[in-house]
Design a protein around this motif. Structure first.
Motif, PDB file in Angstrom:
ATOM      1  N   ILE A 166       0.863  -1.180   0.000  1.00 57.02           N
ATOM      2  CA  ILE A 166       0.000   0.000   0.000  1.00 57.02           C
ATOM      3  C   ILE A 166       0.896   1.225   0.000  1.00 57.02           C
ATOM      4  N   ASP A 167       0.348   2.303  -0.477  1.00 54.29           N
ATOM      5  CA  ASP A 167       1.162   3.517  -0.526  1.00 54.29           C
ATOM      6  C   ASP A 167       1.171   4.192   0.845  1.00 54.29           C
ATOM      7  N   ASP A 221       0.309   7.204   1.872  1.00 57.74           N
ATOM      8  CA  ASP A 221      -0.891   7.948   2.271  1.00 57.74           C
ATOM      9  C   ASP A 221      -1.964   7.022   2.830  1.00 57.74           C
ATOM     10  N   LYS A 222      -2.175   5.892   2.158  1.00 57.80           N
ATOM     11  CA  LYS A 222      -3.182   4.943   2.623  1.00 57.80           C
ATOM     12  C   LYS A 222      -2.785   4.378   3.982  1.00 57.80           C
ATOM     13  N   LYS A 223      -1.506   4.100   4.163  1.00 56.63           N
ATOM     14  CA  LYS A 223      -1.013   3.606   5.448  1.00 56.63           C
ATOM     15  C   LYS A 223      -1.272   4.619   6.556  1.00 56.63           C
ATOM     16  N   GLU A 228      -3.543   6.965   6.611  1.00 61.91           N
ATOM     17  CA  GLU A 228      -4.989   7.046   6.856  1.00 61.91           C
ATOM     18  C   GLU A 228      -5.443   5.912   7.769  1.00 61.91           C
ATOM     19  N   GLN A 229      -4.981   4.707   7.477  1.00 55.73           N
ATOM     20  CA  GLN A 229      -5.372   3.560   8.291  1.00 55.73           C
ATOM     21  C   GLN A 229      -4.814   3.670   9.706  1.00 55.73           C
TER      22      GLN A 229
END
Length: 113
Positions: free
Chosen positions: A93-94, A96-98, A100-101
């Motif tokens: 995952i990129d 940014d997604k990391k 966010e999570q």
């Protein structure tokens, strides 16, 4: 591909003699190298299955786990040829997604950085 690369594959990897190497076409050398790597991967996969089997028995006999540990829990195997992923089921995952999570988890558990 250079002559040094061909000699590396022929002499080193495939252990051919000079006469055997120069009697072959480049396609034959590539095919043999691919077969070598595939065989090596299968041997490693078999060794990892044995290690997972042994480790699961050690873990289960220790009595420290509530649930039975199966070898498949420790090593999923090389399912690359069956169309699965070869990275253990992980999906990259990129950043940014990391983030966010991670923020969602911190909010869920009322934890601030």
């Amino acid at each position: 591909m250079t002559w040094d690369d061909l000699k590396f594959y022929g002499y080193g990897l495939l252990r051919l003699t000079p006469s055997q190497l120069f009697e072959m076409t480049i396609q034959e050398i590539f095919d043999m190298a691919i077969a070598y790597y595939r065989r090596r991967d299968e041997e490693m996969d078999e060794q990892m299955h044995i290690l997972a089997w042994q480790t699961s028995h050690i873990m289960n006999s220790s009595g420290n786990y509530k649930k039975t540990i199966k070898p498949s829990h420790l090593y999923g195997g090389n399912d690359e040829h069956e169309g699965g992923s070869s990275n253990g089921g992980l999906t990259p995952i990129d950043r940014d997604k990391k983030n966010e999570q991670l923020a969602a988890l911190e909010e869920k558990f009322n934890r601030k950085n």
